[in-house]
Design a protein around this motif. Structure first.
Motif, mmCIF file in Angstrom:
data_model
loop_
_atom_site.group_PDB
_atom_site.id
_atom_site.type_symbol
_atom_site.label_atom_id
_atom_site.label_comp_id
_atom_site.label_asym_id
_atom_site.label_seq_id
_atom_site.Cartn_x
_atom_site.Cartn_y
_atom_site.Cartn_z
ATOM 1 N N VAL A 5 -0.311 10.074 -3.540
ATOM 2 C CA VAL A 5 0.655 9.010 -3.860
ATOM 3 C C VAL A 5 1.092 9.124 -5.321
ATOM 4 C CG1 VAL A 5 0.892 6.516 -4.162
ATOM 5 C CG2 VAL A 5 -0.105 7.413 -2.060
ATOM 6 N N ASP A 6 0.161 9.403 -6.209
ATOM 7 C CA ASP A 6 0.514 9.529 -7.630
ATOM 8 C C ASP A 6 1.516 10.651 -7.867
ATOM 9 O OD1 ASP A 6 -1.029 7.439 -8.339
ATOM 10 O OD2 ASP A 6 -2.660 8.617 -9.217
ATOM 11 N N GLU A 7 1.294 11.782 -7.208
ATOM 12 C CA GLU A 7 2.230 12.914 -7.377
ATOM 13 C C GLU A 7 3.620 12.526 -6.885
ATOM 14 O OE1 GLU A 7 -0.719 16.786 -6.869
ATOM 15 O OE2 GLU A 7 -0.052 15.729 -5.077
ATOM 16 N N THR A 8 3.669 11.844 -5.729
ATOM 17 C CA THR A 8 4.969 11.418 -5.194
ATOM 18 C C THR A 8 5.634 10.417 -6.133
ATOM 19 O OG1 THR A 8 4.318 11.882 -2.923
ATOM 20 C CG2 THR A 8 6.046 10.233 -3.223
ATOM 21 N N ALA A 9 4.838 9.504 -6.690
ATOM 22 C CA ALA A 9 5.403 8.490 -7.596
ATOM 23 C C ALA A 9 5.945 9.135 -8.877
ATOM 24 C CB ALA A 9 4.340 7.446 -7.943
ATOM 25 N N ASP A 19 -1.833 5.704 4.547
ATOM 26 C CA ASP A 19 -2.318 5.231 5.851
ATOM 27 C C ASP A 19 -1.353 5.569 6.978
ATOM 28 O OD1 ASP A 19 -4.816 4.068 5.111
ATOM 29 O OD2 ASP A 19 -3.709 2.461 4.120
ATOM 30 N N LEU A 20 -0.075 5.680 6.647
ATOM 31 C CA LEU A 20 0.895 6.055 7.686
ATOM 32 C C LEU A 20 0.504 7.398 8.309
ATOM 33 C CD1 LEU A 20 4.751 5.820 7.508
ATOM 34 C CD2 LEU A 20 3.706 8.045 7.915
ATOM 35 N N ARG A 48 0.851 -1.197 0.000
ATOM 36 C CA ARG A 48 0.000 0.000 0.000
ATOM 37 C C ARG A 48 0.886 1.246 0.000
ATOM 38 N NH1 ARG A 48 -2.128 0.342 6.380
ATOM 39 N NH2 ARG A 48 -0.236 1.358 7.125
ATOM 40 N N GLY A 49 0.216 2.390 -0.029
ATOM 41 C CA GLY A 49 0.911 3.660 0.179
ATOM 42 C C GLY A 49 1.911 4.016 -0.909
#
Ligand SMILES: NC(=O)c1ccc[n+]([C@@H]2O[C@H](COP(=O)([O-])OP(=O)(O)OC[C@H]3O[C@@H](n4cnc5c(N)ncnc54)[C@H](O)[C@@H]3O)[C@@H](O)[C@H]2O)c1
Ligand SMILES: CC/C=C\C[C@H](O)/C=C/C=C\C=C\C=C\[C@@H](O)[C@@H](O)C/C=C\CCC(=O)O
Length: 258
Positions: free
Chosen positions: A209-213, A177-178, A15-16
């Motif tokens: 998450v998409d932006e970070t990826a 979730d963290l 996840r995450g």
């Protein structure tokens, strides 16, 4: 390094951010083996990503990074991490000990001077190393520890012969979730809940998450660079930074180069 056709091993992918990084790599044509302690979530993620990217391109194995090793491939992403100030020993075990172990095993496997084919070792650290915050001292220690560990290896003159590059991937706050699990005053995940909430409440500070990826993929555009610390900034000005101790009471011990 172009991820296309490369074999990737990634920890904490159920996840995450880890899941987001895998999707980014799969979309570029990599094959990914990932591990996690969350078996059901890991299997579900595996099934969803196999459906999207092909059954031969993504595999899940149950593994706790604090008690297992692995046979690494071309790209190793030690991403698994926790934020839990109430359990400082576990936090050190997962965020520091296991990332160091995973890195050393990957290096042993990849180094060209001992028969390997070179490679790229990425550890997910955190943009928090660029901030002066007081509410997660143990988490902070583990992330600074990984910066010290990786920058030491990255500047080792033998690295050219080994053919291995090192990258500390330092995401900004990311909606996972963290973060959600820490957003509970009784959880003890952080030492000062109000200060934690204040940081998370800064407008625009929490990335998806998409932006970070997408920022993560920039690590693959500069294969010749020896810079090791990639800082994601939520305002888009992401880039490599170098550590520099400052003798004033500055807000940061990292300064940007270029
Ligand atoms: N979310 C953020 O704001 C943020 C920002 C910067 C850096 N980070 C870092 O990014 C990484 C991923 O965090 P996230 O926000 O995606 O968290 P997350 O909790 O959503 O995902 C972490 C994954 O790691 C797995 N994991 C935890 N302990 C493990 C173990 N012992 N063995 C195997 N797998 C284990 C979890 O089961 C989970 O699937 C961590 O290293 C974290 O410190 C997070
Ligand atoms: C509090 C713990 C919660 C989650 C864990 C996660 O690792 C935390 C990340 C917290 C903050 C990340 C901040 C990233 C900030 C960057 O966008 C950037 O703005 C840093 C700013 C300045 C650095 C100085 C410089 O630019 O040189």
């Amino acid at each position: 390094m172009d991820p296309c056709g490369k074999g990737v091993f990634l920890t904490g992918g159920a996840r995450g951010i880890g899941r987001g990084l895998m999707e980014a790599l799969l979309s570029k044509g990599a094959k990914v083996m990932f591990c996690d302690v969350r078996v059901e979530t890991g299997k579900a993620t595996e099934a969803e990503l196999q459906q999207k990217f092909g059954a031969d391109n993504v595999f899940f194995r149950e593994c706790d990074v604090t008690d297992s090793g692995f046979g690494a491939v071309d790209i190793c992403v030690n991403n698994a991490g926790i934020l839990d100030e109430s359990n400082w020993e576990k936090t050190i075990e997962v965020n520091l000990t296991a990332q160091i172990r995973g890195s050393q095993l990957a290096l042993d496997h990849m180094r060209r001077d001992r028969g390997g084919r070179g490679g790229l070792i990425i550890n997910t650290v955190s943009g928090i190393v660029a901030l002066s915050v007081h509410f997660c001292p143990v988490y902070m220690a583990t992330k600074h520890g990984m910066i010290g560990f990786m920058t030491s290896w990255a500047k080792n003159p033998k690295m050219k012969d080994m053919g291995v590059r090192w990258r500390c991937f330092c995401p900004a706050l990311t909606d996972t979730d963290l973060l959600k699990e820490a957003n509970d005053a009784d959880s003890g995940k952080v030492e000062d809940f109000n200060a934690y909430q204040a940081l998370c409440s800064v407008e625009g500070a929490v990335m998806s998450v998409d932006e970070t990826a997408q920022e993560f993929l920039k690590l693959f555009q500069d294969q010749d660079s020896d810079d090791a610390i990639f800082l994601v900034r939520h305002n888009g000005a992401s880039g490599y930074v170098r550590r520099q101790l400052v003798d004033s009471d500055g807000v940061s011990n990292i300064v940007t180069v270029d």
